[in-house]
Design a protein around this motif. Structure first.
Motif, PDB file in Angstrom:
ATOM      1  N   TYR A 203      21.087  58.930  94.907  1.00  0.00           N
ATOM      2  CA  TYR A 203      20.620  58.807  93.524  1.00  0.00           C
ATOM      3  C   TYR A 203      21.485  59.649  92.588  1.00  0.00           C
ATOM      4  N   ALA A 204      21.696  60.919  92.954  1.00  0.00           N
ATOM      5  CA  ALA A 204      22.535  61.781  92.104  1.00  0.00           C
ATOM      6  C   ALA A 204      23.955  61.236  92.047  1.00  0.00           C
ATOM      7  N   GLY A 205      24.447  60.703  93.167  1.00  0.00           N
ATOM      8  CA  GLY A 205      25.790  60.148  93.190  1.00  0.00           C
ATOM      9  C   GLY A 205      25.944  58.947  92.283  1.00  0.00           C
ATOM     10  N   MET A 206      24.890  58.124  92.171  1.00  0.00           N
ATOM     11  CA  MET A 206      24.946  56.989  91.256  1.00  0.00           C
ATOM     12  C   MET A 206      25.096  57.465  89.811  1.00  0.00           C
ATOM     13  N   GLY A 207      24.432  58.560  89.471  1.00  0.00           N
ATOM     14  CA  GLY A 207      24.613  59.134  88.143  1.00  0.00           C
ATOM     15  C   GLY A 207      26.024  59.620  87.921  1.00  0.00           C
ATOM     16  N   TRP A 208      26.641  60.186  88.959  1.00  0.00           N
ATOM     17  CA  TRP A 208      28.025  60.659  88.868  1.00  0.00           C
ATOM     18  C   TRP A 208      28.984  59.490  88.717  1.00  0.00           C
ATOM     19  N   ILE A 209      28.722  58.397  89.440  1.00  0.00           N
ATOM     20  CA  ILE A 209      29.539  57.187  89.296  1.00  0.00           C
ATOM     21  C   ILE A 209      29.454  56.660  87.868  1.00  0.00           C
ATOM     22  N   SER A 210      28.238  56.646  87.325  1.00  0.00           N
ATOM     23  CA  SER A 210      28.032  56.161  85.965  1.00  0.00           C
ATOM     24  C   SER A 210      28.834  56.968  84.958  1.00  0.00           C
ATOM     25  N   GLU A 211      28.788  58.302  85.084  1.00  0.00           N
ATOM     26  CA  GLU A 211      29.529  59.148  84.147  1.00  0.00           C
ATOM     27  C   GLU A 211      31.030  58.956  84.296  1.00  0.00           C
ATOM     28  N   ALA A 212      31.501  58.842  85.543  1.00  0.00           N
ATOM     29  CA  ALA A 212      32.939  58.651  85.769  1.00  0.00           C
ATOM     30  C   ALA A 212      33.424  57.343  85.152  1.00  0.00           C
ATOM     31  N   MET A 213      32.639  56.279  85.294  1.00  0.00           N
ATOM     32  CA  MET A 213      33.035  54.989  84.741  1.00  0.00           C
ATOM     33  C   MET A 213      33.077  55.036  83.218  1.00  0.00           C
ATOM     34  N   GLU A 214      32.072  55.677  82.613  1.00  0.00           N
ATOM     35  CA  GLU A 214      32.030  55.759  81.153  1.00  0.00           C
ATOM     36  C   GLU A 214      33.191  56.583  80.610  1.00  0.00           C
ATOM     37  N   MET A 215      33.655  57.577  81.387  1.00  0.00           N
ATOM     38  CA  MET A 215      34.768  58.395  80.930  1.00  0.00           C
ATOM     39  C   MET A 215      36.105  57.698  81.157  1.00  0.00           C
ATOM     40  N   MET A 216      36.255  57.035  82.301  1.00  0.00           N
ATOM     41  CA  MET A 216      37.523  56.384  82.615  1.00  0.00           C
ATOM     42  C   MET A 216      37.819  55.206  81.691  1.00  0.00           C
ATOM     43  N   LEU A 217      36.786  54.515  81.245  1.00  0.00           N
ATOM     44  CA  LEU A 217      37.033  53.334  80.404  1.00  0.00           C
ATOM     45  C   LEU A 217      37.701  53.695  79.076  1.00  0.00           C
ATOM     46  N   LEU A 218      37.620  54.976  78.694  1.00  0.00           N
ATOM     47  CA  LEU A 218      38.230  55.399  77.441  1.00  0.00           C
ATOM     48  C   LEU A 218      39.744  55.210  77.473  1.00  0.00           C
ATOM     49  N   SER A 219      40.339  55.287  78.666  1.00  0.00           N
ATOM     50  CA  SER A 219      41.780  55.089  78.782  1.00  0.00           C
ATOM     51  C   SER A 219      42.180  53.661  78.431  1.00  0.00           C
TER      52      SER A 219
ATOM     53  N   VAL B 214      31.139  68.744  97.830  1.00  0.00           N
ATOM     54  CA  VAL B 214      32.391  67.990  97.775  1.00  0.00           C
ATOM     55  C   VAL B 214      32.115  66.505  98.005  1.00  0.00           C
ATOM     56  N   ILE B 215      31.235  66.216  98.971  1.00  0.00           N
ATOM     57  CA  ILE B 215      30.858  64.815  99.220  1.00  0.00           C
ATOM     58  C   ILE B 215      30.187  64.227  97.984  1.00  0.00           C
ATOM     59  N   PHE B 216      29.353  65.011  97.322  1.00  0.00           N
ATOM     60  CA  PHE B 216      28.732  64.559  96.077  1.00  0.00           C
ATOM     61  C   PHE B 216      29.809  64.243  95.038  1.00  0.00           C
TER      62      PHE B 216
ATOM     63  N   LEU C 289      26.091  49.252  83.697  1.00  0.00           N
ATOM     64  CA  LEU C 289      25.145  48.820  84.730  1.00  0.00           C
ATOM     65  C   LEU C 289      24.692  49.939  85.671  1.00  0.00           C
ATOM     66  N   PRO C 290      25.582  50.853  86.141  1.00  0.00           N
ATOM     67  CA  PRO C 290      25.095  51.908  87.037  1.00  0.00           C
ATOM     68  C   PRO C 290      23.992  52.763  86.432  1.00  0.00           C
ATOM     69  N   SER C 291      24.007  52.963  85.114  1.00  0.00           N
ATOM     70  CA  SER C 291      22.948  53.751  84.480  1.00  0.00           C
ATOM     71  C   SER C 291      21.608  53.035  84.549  1.00  0.00           C
ATOM     72  N   PHE C 292      21.621  51.699  84.496  1.00  0.00           N
ATOM     73  CA  PHE C 292      20.379  50.943  84.642  1.00  0.00           C
ATOM     74  C   PHE C 292      19.794  51.125  86.045  1.00  0.00           C
ATOM     75  N   LEU C 293      20.655  51.292  87.056  1.00  0.00           N
ATOM     76  CA  LEU C 293      20.152  51.519  88.412  1.00  0.00           C
ATOM     77  C   LEU C 293      19.397  52.844  88.516  1.00  0.00           C
ATOM     78  N   LEU C 294      19.829  53.849  87.748  1.00  0.00           N
ATOM     79  CA  LEU C 294      19.104  55.121  87.731  1.00  0.00           C
ATOM     80  C   LEU C 294      17.679  54.931  87.235  1.00  0.00           C
ATOM     81  N   LEU C 295      17.501  54.049  86.270  1.00  0.00           N
ATOM     82  CA  LEU C 295      16.163  53.784  85.746  1.00  0.00           C
ATOM     83  C   LEU C 295      15.284  53.113  86.790  1.00  0.00           C
ATOM     84  N   LEU C 296      15.861  52.197  87.548  1.00  0.00           N
ATOM     85  CA  LEU C 296      15.083  51.443  88.532  1.00  0.00           C
ATOM     86  C   LEU C 296      14.493  52.344  89.614  1.00  0.00           C
ATOM     87  N   PHE C 297      15.261  53.350  90.021  1.00  0.00           N
ATOM     88  CA  PHE C 297      14.834  54.190  91.145  1.00  0.00           C
ATOM     89  C   PHE C 297      14.318  55.562  90.706  1.00  0.00           C
TER      90      PHE C 297
END
Length: 508
Positions: free
Chosen positions: A20-36, A169-171, A204-212
């Motif tokens: 669950y926490a990792g999905m939040g990290w994926i969401s933040e990484a995607m939102e930051m990377m898209l800025l490029s 580190v795995i997180f 979309l990954p942020s919506f998954l955080l809401l579901l769970f």
């Protein structure tokens, strides 16, 4: 608490918390990377100046600055997540007995609200009709993303001390997954459908955080620190059952409370009685005034015992954020800037775009060896030496970029620099929660993260403004200086945290 976590170990329960926490990290990484990718595309479509393009990135960091400060303090007062369903962790054990406990408004002060803001604003930004509405929606995304450090602290507080470095580190690997995935889908979506579809898909990954959200438990360490021993014991017992481990006998102790536990013979109930000396379970702490607690948390962070740690951590977060996001932006901006300065505008837009996607994807893969490297050294040589060595290595790697290089050599140097800076950033997110007591942990990380966002706000002005102004040497020299000073700050940290138990109160 530390003995209980050590006895329970790492098992199925923590694995679900990690996902669950990792999905939040994926969401933040995607939102930051898209800025490029979004910045250059919007600049071309709306005929923006380089300064306007840089503001698309800077405004996200401005929102994160506000969000990280706010969510850190709020989560230290109201919890890592608001207990919307105090028995929600039973779902982890495949039962579905839920009981409503608090008002909806209060529940929104946890990372539920950060997921709501990030997913909603991220999706709406794909429909932005003009430049100002895009800035506003991305600012709101930044506010939501500011809750990311809360997830890191929440996960950390479920992990036994001996393996904390490895699992953090795995997180952090989830961030790498997010960056690589975003670079891949950008290459697939942008040429065919444009930047609006990329913004929508990335939410979309942020919506998954809401579901769970309803199945997420509160941190037992936080509950214990607040005096809610019954609730803390309930979470610990559910962890033990999910991991097929037993609870240790004795007393559940934090630095703030000491409660006597009595074992009962009826194991079918799978619980312990709690004798509380003052006759309460500490639930009245929920009524603490938020504003006063926020000021109090900031005062504790700047108290005589913590001010050195706090100021040094602010400097390291600023340097890591400035450098990491700067290197990400330099991947695209150096090639664009060199092409403009050399007046070689003979390439087609398609060739330029393909090179951009390829370069960003290649450098994103640098985070994999960065993770492996940080995992190998973080517990072996300690947090401080690991961070400082990675920062100084990054300084050395960037030196050749003081002068214009070929595209291949530039990409290779940025690849190596990103290995080092991503390893440093991974380790600082392990070290930061360990140096603060539970009472101010997420406040301390949240405010430090806010300072880091200031680095994120300013780095686009350097990466875009100076490079497009044909001042590559000045831009790289500034990055060198910031990284070097961050390495010095790491060397001045007061103590090493590797192998130490987490503290619940301010050290004496």
């Amino acid at each position: 608490m530390d003995d209980a976590l050590l006895s329970i170990g790492f098992g199925k329960f923590q694995a679900l918390v990690l996902c669950y926490a990792g999905m939040g990290w994926i969401s933040e990484a995607m939102e930051m990377m898209l800025l490029s990718f979004v910045g250059p595309a919007v600049q071309l479509e709306w005929n923006l100046s380089p300064q306007q393009e840089s503001f698309i990135t800077s405004v996200v960091f401005a929102g994160m600055l506000l969000g990280a400060y706010s969510w850190g303090i709020i989560s230290d007062i109201h919890g890592r997540r608001q207990v919307l369903y105090p028995e929600a962790t039973h779902l982890i054990e495949l039962t579905f007995r839920l009981r409503f406990h608090q008002q909806l408004f209060d529940s929104l002060t946890g990372f539920l609200f950060t997921a709501l803001v990030t997913s909603g604003a991220g999706f709406l930004s794909s429909f932005a009709p003009n430049y100002l509405s895009l800035l506003l929606s991305r600012f709101m995304v930044g506010i939501g993303l500011g809750g990311g450090p809360v997830l890191a602290s929440w996960f950390l507080e479920f992990i036994p001390a001996p393996h904390r470095g490895k699992w953090m580190v795995i997180f952090s690997a989830f961030w790498t997954i997010g960056t690589i995935f975003e670079a891949s889908i950008a290459w697939a979506i942008m040429p065919r459908f444009g930047w609006r579809w990329l913004l929508a898909f990335s939410s979309l990954p942020s919506f998954l955080l809401l579901l769970f959200y309803v199945v997420t438990p509160e941190s037992p360490r936080y509950l214990c620190m607040k005096g809610q021993i019954c609730d803390a014991m309930q979470v610990l017992e559910q962890m033990a059952r999910a991991n097929s481990k037993g609870m240790p006998l004795g007393m559940l102790i934090s630095d703030n409370q000491e409660m006597e536990l009595e074992e009962i013979t009826d194991h079918s109930e799978a619980t312990h009685l709690v004798e509380i000396e003052n006759g309460t379970n500490g639930s009245s702490d929920k009524d603490t005034d938020t504003k006063n607690e926020g000021i109090s948390a900031l005062r504790r962070l700047l108290s005589q015992k913590l001010i050195r740690t706090t100021l040094l951590l602010w400097m390291v977060f600023f340097g890591n954020a400035f450098s990491y996001y700067g290197i990400v932006l330099l991947t695209s901006e150096l090639s664009n800037g060199n092409r403009i300065c050399a007046a070689k505008v003979t390439e087609s837009n398609q060739t330029t775009n393909d090179n951009l996607y390829k370069d960003v994807l290649i450098t994103s893969f640098a985070e994999i060896p960065g993770l492996i490297l940080s995992a190998a050294i973080v517990d072996r040589i300690g947090r401080k030496l690991s961070m400082s060595s990675m920062l100084f290595v990054s300084c050395v790697v960037l030196i050749p970029l003081l002068f214009a290089q070929t595209e291949e050599l530039t990409t290779a140097l940025l690849f190596c620099a990103r290995i080092s800076i991503s390893a440093s950033f991974t380790i600082v997110y392990i070290y930061a929660p360990e140096i603060y007591p539970t009472s101010v942990r997420t406040s301390g990380i949240g405010i430090a993260s806010s300072v880091g966002r200031i680095g994120g706000i300013t780095c686009p002005l350097v990466a875009v403004g100076l490079v497009h102004g044909c001042h590559q040497s000045a831009a790289v020299l500034l990055f060198e200086l910031v990284i070097f000073l961050s390495g010095i700050a790491v060397c001045l940290f007061p103590f090493e945290t590797s192998g130490r138990n987490l503290s619940d109160s301010t050290p004496s």
